[in-house]
Design an enzyme around this catalytic site. Structure first.
Site, PDB file in Angstrom:
ATOM      1  N   CYS A 167      16.821  42.745  12.450  1.00  0.00           N
ATOM      2  CA  CYS A 167      18.261  42.591  12.595  1.00  0.00           C
ATOM      3  C   CYS A 167      18.977  42.773  11.250  1.00  0.00           C
ATOM      4  O   CYS A 167      19.032  43.862  10.719  1.00  0.00           O
ATOM      5  CB  CYS A 167      18.579  41.254  13.256  1.00  0.00           C
ATOM      6  SG  CYS A 167      20.213  41.160  13.998  1.00  0.00           S
ATOM      7  N   HIS A 168      19.526  41.711  10.678  1.00  0.00           N
ATOM      8  CA  HIS A 168      20.203  41.786   9.384  1.00  0.00           C
ATOM      9  C   HIS A 168      19.240  41.586   8.199  1.00  0.00           C
ATOM     10  O   HIS A 168      19.630  41.786   7.055  1.00  0.00           O
ATOM     11  CB  HIS A 168      21.319  40.735   9.305  1.00  0.00           C
ATOM     12  CG  HIS A 168      22.525  41.078  10.124  1.00  0.00           C
ATOM     13  ND1 HIS A 168      22.562  40.957  11.481  1.00  0.00           N
ATOM     14  CD2 HIS A 168      23.740  41.543   9.763  1.00  0.00           C
ATOM     15  CE1 HIS A 168      23.747  41.324  11.937  1.00  0.00           C
ATOM     16  NE2 HIS A 168      24.479  41.693  10.915  1.00  0.00           N
ATOM     17  N   ALA A 169      17.994  41.207   8.460  1.00  0.00           N
ATOM     18  CA  ALA A 169      17.047  40.952   7.374  1.00  0.00           C
ATOM     19  C   ALA A 169      16.683  42.183   6.543  1.00  0.00           C
ATOM     20  O   ALA A 169      16.322  42.026   5.379  1.00  0.00           O
ATOM     21  CB  ALA A 169      15.785  40.277   7.914  1.00  0.00           C
TER      22      ALA A 169
END
Length: 186
Positions: A111-113
């Site tokens: 995801c945003h990682a």
């Protein structure tokens, strides 16, 4: 080659991680028999963000300062917006993520990682995916962004969002079974 039931896997996170992106890999990898530990900037517990509000908490096993990449087979980085945004400003977190890549360990970010991989300077030249709003950031970090459930680039695994978690977990298991991946850091 490491059997998943002998693997030691670290999850790095802080408050605001997306609940499903930490708890589902954590629980499933433990079901496979892996030892899974949580590292965070501080001792105590960290709290999830569950789609629209605060969610469950999980106890921290070690602080980031205590993390040694050589003691683990893999690193998992859950997303959420707050979690990676805060961690990418944490020099210790970024250094530890870099250490895992430099030590040829499996690194998985969802995801945003992948922001964290960009911040650690390890995205350049790799195929990667992420949450769609990070596409430009990932491209600007030098990666070849793909809109796929799971993208693997020499032991670095990325996925787009919580819908991709089952494929993300299966790819972590597969890559751990393959063992360390010799690679250039960036």
């Amino acid at each position: 080659m490491t059997q998943i039931d002998n693997a030691k896997i670290l999850i790095i996170a802080t408050d605001g991680f997306e609940q499903s992106e930490l708890f589902e890999p954590y629980e499933k990898l433990k079901e496979y028999g892996a030892e899974v530990l949580i590292a965070a900037p501080e001792e105590g517990s960290i709290k999830a963000w569950n789609k629209t509000d605060w969610g469950k908490s999980i106890d921290v096993d070690m602080t980031l300062e205590a993390v040694n990449a050589d003691q683990f087979d893999a690193l998992v980085l859950p997303g959420g917006v707050m979690n990676p945004d805060n961690l990418r400003a944490n020099k210790t977190a970024i250094a530890k993520i870099y250490d895992f890549v430099a030590a040829d360990k499996i690194v998985a970010a969802i995801c945003h990682a992948p922001w964290l991989l960009a911040e650690a300077g390890v995205a350049r030249g790799r195929d990667m995916t992420s949450y769609h709003t990070l596409k430009t950031d990932i491209i600007n970090a030098g990666a070849n962004w793909k809109d796929e459930k799971v993208v693997v680039s020499n032991g670095i695994i990325t996925s787009r969002n919580p819908d991709d978690i089952p494929a993300f977990i299966e790819k972590i298991v597969e890559e751990v079974r393959e063992g360390e991946h010799e690679r250039k850091v960036a």
